[in-house]
Design a protein around this motif. Structure first.
Motif, short mmCIF file in Angstrom:
data_model
loop_
_atom_site.label_atom_id
_atom_site.label_comp_id
_atom_site.label_asym_id
_atom_site.label_seq_id
_atom_site.Cartn_x
_atom_site.Cartn_y
_atom_site.Cartn_z
N LYS A 201 37.30 35.31 43.48
CA LYS A 201 35.81 35.80 43.32
C LYS A 201 35.45 34.71 42.28
N GLU A 202 35.03 33.97 41.42
CA GLU A 202 34.74 33.60 40.60
C GLU A 202 34.70 31.86 40.97
N ILE A 203 35.86 31.84 41.40
CA ILE A 203 35.81 30.24 42.30
C ILE A 203 34.30 30.12 43.52
N VAL A 217 29.04 23.14 36.03
CA VAL A 217 29.84 23.98 36.05
C VAL A 217 31.35 23.73 36.25
N THR A 218 32.26 24.83 35.69
CA THR A 218 33.47 24.35 35.66
C THR A 218 34.11 25.49 35.88
N ASN A 235 37.87 21.44 39.82
CA ASN A 235 36.87 20.62 38.55
C ASN A 235 36.84 19.37 38.11
N ASP A 236 38.21 18.52 39.27
CA ASP A 236 38.55 17.49 39.70
C ASP A 236 37.40 16.77 40.42
N MET A 237 37.30 17.52 41.73
CA MET A 237 36.90 17.22 42.43
C MET A 237 34.84 17.99 42.52
#
Length: 473
Positions: A201-203, A217-218, A235-237
């Motif tokens: 859900k966070e993703i 945002v990360t 995060n890399d994306m």
């Protein structure tokens, strides 16, 4: 309304189903094992008591031929209470002499002689109603013995109801325990599933923010290795998208600037020609400026189209063998007036044939841009030096020009789109800042690499590699 189930629902249902199936399988196994255990234990107990009772009865008949029945009956009742089973003593004709059971259903007067043939002086087991002697199926252990001539049979029997009661008690305990454990486990599975799906859900929330254009945002670090890998990749994306967005904005700003400058000049001069601000005798001069700006726009558009084709993979190199000196010499001939004007010395072309396996037209563009760049920044009376070095299936080519050189801060930026050094802006009014970026793209398209090195106030050198033979040759 969507019929799709959430991951939480699916995971919870799957875990619950697995747990329920496990309990059902465990209960089935327990039922089979407990039933087998009861039968084996009951058979062992009945066999032991049947042998003992048969031996006692035989001894009493031998010792008291006329008065053995009372003592045997009392002893049989003791054995019956001790092993929770009933006993029958009958003779060889099947007539029942003594029966410990008070239940009329279990009190036959005669047993078929045919059924008694299944028993011998060794204890034998049958699961039968003894030919209708009983009204139900019983576990029966029988042993024969002889006393004072005739043959007798001691039969121990236990109803299936006792087995059923035992199994029921076991299953009752199991079901109560299973329900308690199941409630606890389901409670734990629910919260573990909730905790496991929280990162998803966070993703999803972070993805929405990125989709809205917020690339700052990360995702946090997770304790689970798979989620940690997903977090790092995400995060890399996000960082890449942020970089691309910055590059896109910079690209649009630079393109707008590069297009606006010549278009402003063209528009201003054309308006001046139309409204008579520019005198008739100067019209030709300003028309040349307009022509120069138009050519500059054409070069910019052509360069951008070439870059777009290369990056989109639409530009496929036409690979062939040719001498690297051909595009170099052709380019030098093109710039011959400027070479003579600045009195530039050309070095390093007195070499044997250096063959490349590449696209001749694209390599010609590489040489043109690099030589033009070298001529632009070489000092008057200086030199441009070429060097060729085969390295396996690649050939290293360097183009060095004497002159002021580049600072350390400028070196990482020379291949960026629209980048121009301060000196370049003063020397080159027609360039669009895409030449070296196109050079790098063409070389990468051939599988090569390019680098630049410079010593301040001495030289600037571009070193790059191109293939000299086809793969497999």
């Amino acid at each position: 309304m969507s019929n799709r189930k959430s991951i939480f629902f699916k995971y919870f249902v799957i875990c619950s189903a697995v747990i329920l199936i496990s309990f059902v399988c465990l209960g089935t196994v327990l039922l089979l094992v407990s039933s087998r255990y009861f039968i084996d234990e009951k058979k062992s107990l009945l066999e032991k008591n049947t042998k003992a009772l048969a031996l006692y009865t035989q001894e009493e008949m031998l010792a008291q031929p006329a008065d053995w029945k009372k003592s045997v009956t009392d002893e049989m009742m003791q054995y019956s209470m001790a092993c929770n089973a009933d006993f029958i003593l009958c003779d060889s004709t099947g007539a029942v002499l003594v029966n410990s059971s008070k239940d009329p259903v279990c009190s036959p007067h005669n047993i078929s002689v045919h059924e008694l043939e299944a028993f011998s002086d060794n204890c034998e087991y049958v699961y039968s109603d003894l030919g209708g002697a009983f009204d139900a199926i019983y576990h029966v252990i029988g042993k024969s013995f002889k006393a004072n001539g005739p043959e007798y049979y001691v039969l121990a029997f236990s109803s299936k109801a006792a087995q059923d009661d035992y199994t029921y008690n076991i299953m009752e305990i199991f079901i109560v325990s299973a329900i308690i454990v199941l409630v606890i486990v389901m409670f734990l599975v629910y919260f573990m599933t909730l905790k496991l799906t929280e990162p998803i859900k966070e993703i999803a929330e972070v993805s929405k923010k990125i989709g809205a254009g917020d690339f700052s945002v990360t995702l946090p670090d997770y304790s689970t290795s798979e989620l940690e890998q997903l977090s790092n990749a995400f995060n890399d994306m996000a960082a890449s998208l942020k970089s691309y967005d910055t590059m896109r904005n910079s690209f649009l700003a630079n393109v707008s600037h590069e297009l606006r400058t010549p278009m402003t000049s063209i528009g201003g001069f054309v308006d001046g020609l139309l409204d008579g601000t520019i005198p008739k005798e100067q019209e030709r001069y300003y028309l040349k400026i307009i022509s120069s700006e138009v050519h500059r726009l054409a070069r910019l558009v052509r360069s951008m189209l070439n870059l777009a084709k290369i990056e989109a993979g639409e530009l496929k190199p036409n690979l062939q063998y040719f001498s690297v000196l051909e595009p170099i010499v052709d380019t030098l001939v093109t710039f011959e007036p400027r070479l003579e004007e600045k009195q530039i010395e050309i070095r390093g072309l007195d070499v044997d044939r250096v063959t490349l396996y590449a696209d001749n037209d694209l390599v010609h563009q590489v040489m043109y841009n690099l030589i033009e760049n070298a001529i632009k920044f070489v000092d008057k009376g200086g030199y441009i030096e070429f060097h060729f070095e085969p390295e396996g299936n690649m050939t290293s080519i360097s183009i060095r020009n004497s002159g002021e050189g580049l600072s350390e801060d400028e070196l990482p930026l020379v291949f960026d789109r629209f980048y121009k050094t301060d000196k370049s802006r003063g020397l080159d009014k027609t360039g669009v800042g895409l030449g070296l970026n196109i050079v790098r793209s063409i070389i990468k398209l051939h599988g090569g690499k390019i680098m630049v090195r410079s010593v301040k106030n001495e030289y600037t050198e571009f070193v790059f590699t191109l293939p000299n033979k086809a793969e497999g040759d």
